[in-house]
Write a protein that holds these residues in place. Structure first.
Motif, PDB file in Angstrom:
ATOM      1  N   PHE A 242       0.744  -1.202  -0.058  1.00  0.00           N
ATOM      2  CA  PHE A 242       0.017  -0.095   0.138  1.00  0.00           C
ATOM      3  C   PHE A 242       0.670   1.251  -0.003  1.00  0.00           C
ATOM      4  O   PHE A 242       0.594   2.033  -0.889  1.00  0.00           O
ATOM      5  N   GLN A 243       1.980   1.401   0.867  1.00  0.00           N
ATOM      6  CA  GLN A 243       2.800   2.241   1.087  1.00  0.00           C
ATOM      7  C   GLN A 243       3.372   2.785  -0.392  1.00  0.00           C
ATOM      8  O   GLN A 243       3.521   3.720  -1.073  1.00  0.00           O
ATOM      9  N   GLN A 244       4.033   1.594  -0.752  1.00  0.00           N
ATOM     10  CA  GLN A 244       4.875   1.837  -2.251  1.00  0.00           C
ATOM     11  C   GLN A 244       3.894   2.045  -3.312  1.00  0.00           C
ATOM     12  O   GLN A 244       4.451   3.061  -3.939  1.00  0.00           O
ATOM     13  N   MET A 245       2.627   1.822  -3.309  1.00  0.00           N
ATOM     14  CA  MET A 245       1.859   2.325  -4.649  1.00  0.00           C
ATOM     15  C   MET A 245       1.227   3.484  -4.228  1.00  0.00           C
ATOM     16  O   MET A 245       1.261   4.529  -5.127  1.00  0.00           O
ATOM     17  N   TRP A 246       0.895   3.811  -2.958  1.00  0.00           N
ATOM     18  CA  TRP A 246       0.609   5.223  -2.830  1.00  0.00           C
ATOM     19  C   TRP A 246       1.579   6.274  -2.996  1.00  0.00           C
ATOM     20  O   TRP A 246       1.541   7.399  -3.589  1.00  0.00           O
ATOM     21  N   GLN A 247       3.059   5.989  -2.563  1.00  0.00           N
ATOM     22  CA  GLN A 247       3.924   6.999  -2.966  1.00  0.00           C
ATOM     23  C   GLN A 247       4.100   7.297  -4.446  1.00  0.00           C
ATOM     24  O   GLN A 247       4.447   8.243  -5.097  1.00  0.00           O
ATOM     25  N   TYR A 248       4.022   6.039  -5.066  1.00  0.00           N
ATOM     26  CA  TYR A 248       4.364   6.408  -6.602  1.00  0.00           C
ATOM     27  C   TYR A 248       3.293   6.884  -7.227  1.00  0.00           C
ATOM     28  O   TYR A 248       3.515   7.716  -8.073  1.00  0.00           O
ATOM     29  N   LEU A 249       2.077   6.581  -6.871  1.00  0.00           N
ATOM     30  CA  LEU A 249       0.864   7.160  -7.460  1.00  0.00           C
ATOM     31  C   LEU A 249       0.928   9.009  -7.214  1.00  0.00           C
ATOM     32  O   LEU A 249       0.847   9.828  -7.886  1.00  0.00           O
ATOM     33  N   GLU A 250       1.362   9.426  -5.769  1.00  0.00           N
ATOM     34  CA  GLU A 250       1.637  10.631  -5.589  1.00  0.00           C
ATOM     35  C   GLU A 250       2.940  11.269  -6.478  1.00  0.00           C
ATOM     36  O   GLU A 250       2.670  12.664  -6.658  1.00  0.00           O
ATOM     37  N   SER A 251       3.688  10.641  -6.542  1.00  0.00           N
ATOM     38  CA  SER A 251       4.888  11.019  -7.635  1.00  0.00           C
ATOM     39  C   SER A 251       4.426  11.329  -9.069  1.00  0.00           C
ATOM     40  O   SER A 251       5.314  12.026  -9.634  1.00  0.00           O
ATOM     41  N   GLN A 252       3.444  10.762  -9.396  1.00  0.00           N
ATOM     42  CA  GLN A 252       2.836  10.673 -10.621  1.00  0.00           C
ATOM     43  C   GLN A 252       1.823  11.717 -10.727  1.00  0.00           C
ATOM     44  O   GLN A 252       1.133  11.979 -11.793  1.00  0.00           O
ATOM     45  N   GLY A 253       1.432  12.427  -9.406  1.00  0.00           N
ATOM     46  CA  GLY A 253       0.372  13.372  -9.753  1.00  0.00           C
ATOM     47  C   GLY A 253      -1.016  12.817  -9.511  1.00  0.00           C
ATOM     48  O   GLY A 253      -1.943  13.320  -9.583  1.00  0.00           O
ATOM     49  N   ASN A 254      -0.927  11.691  -8.716  1.00  0.00           N
ATOM     50  CA  ASN A 254      -2.261  10.789  -8.328  1.00  0.00           C
ATOM     51  C   ASN A 254      -3.303  10.894  -9.618  1.00  0.00           C
ATOM     52  O   ASN A 254      -4.225  11.304  -9.483  1.00  0.00           O
ATOM     53  N   GLN A 255      -2.626  10.383 -10.775  1.00  0.00           N
ATOM     54  CA  GLN A 255      -3.414  10.360 -11.921  1.00  0.00           C
ATOM     55  C   GLN A 255      -4.479   9.232 -11.800  1.00  0.00           C
ATOM     56  O   GLN A 255      -4.002   8.150 -11.376  1.00  0.00           O
TER      57      GLN A 255
END
Length: 255
Positions: A242-255
């Motif tokens: 969950f943390q890995q995916m959340w952080q990656y999505l935030e780095s992509q602008g939560n697209q």
């Protein structure tokens, strides 16, 4: 943001265009589905895992044509995360009904996905859907138990198992909804590593809060480094993924 304001966040001309484009996409989907069905016929006779491999090959060809014709080309990054001879539990974020036709066909390896049993009742499409899925009725405890055992069998045949741990589409405005335990319990029980898959822009193409609405936009699927179950239990795996995916999505602008 209220439901009313969400539904009206698009200008009127976009609303009109998106519904015309959705009509175009629906017509194309039906026409191309009937053409593809001819190539799916061997799935009625092939044993597993040959059925899943053939299904993925046909689905990829069909979806490549369909996505091109509706103006939604797909770019896939991180395929090197998959090691030859190893199968995985792939967990995807879930923002849109566009996620399934994007994810399953374009995974680097043959796979099956966990899917709603109700969709299998749709004529013609239901056959195609069933060939590549482990079906589950989430409202039925016995169905959930049987689907869990079926997922173990899928992994034993050397196929990947694709799961959407959020369960239903994410309409919260946050990068992710909370995860269910199933994918992570499956990893802990079988020892199979988890690969997180990030789907981007599917919510722009087919928003969950709009009815009969589709916009052309490029799509992306990114694979993150695998997570080994090691000695972790399902709870620890769930939190890590969950943390890995959340952080990656935030780095992509939560697209």
């Amino acid at each position: 943001m209220s439901t009313h304001s969400k539904k009206n966040r698009y200008p009127f001309y976009i609303q009109v265009f998106a519904r015309i484009w959705a009509t175009w996409a629906l017509v194309l989907f039906i026409i191309t589905m009937f053409i593809a069905m001819v190539f799916y016929l061997p799935c009625f006779f092939l044993p597993e895992p040959l059925k899943a491999r053939w299904h993925r090959r046909v689905s990829r060809g069909w979806m490549r044509v369909f996505l091109f014709l509706i103006g939604c080309p797909l770019k896939v990054k991180g395929k090197s995360q998959f090691q030859k001879g190893q199968n995985y539990i792939v967990v995807c974020n879930h923002n849109s009904l566009m996620d399934v036709p994007v994810s399953t066909p374009f995974m680097p390896q043959a796979n099956k996905t966990i899917a709603k049993k109700s969709f299998a009742r749709i004529p013609v499409f239901g056959w195609i859907y069933s060939f590549g899925s482990v079906l589950v009725d989430r409202s039925n405890d016995e169905s959930r138990r049987k689907s869990y055992e079926a997922m173990k069998q899928v992994l034993q045949t050397g196929l990947d198992m694709v799961i959407y741990p959020e369960g239903t589409r994410n309409k919260t405005g946050q990068p992710l909804k909370s995860f269910y335990d199933g994918a992570f319990k499956l990893s802990a029980d079988t020892g199979k590593p988890i690969i997180p898959a990030i789907l981007l822009y599917t919510g722009k193409v087919l928003p969950a809060d709009q009815f009969f609405f589709l916009l052309p936009h490029h799509l992306e699927m990114h694979f993150l480094p695998p997570i080994q179950p090691a000695n972790n239990d399902a709870k620890a795996l769930k939190e890590q993924v969950f943390q890995q995916m959340w952080q990656y999505l935030e780095s992509q602008g939560n697209q």
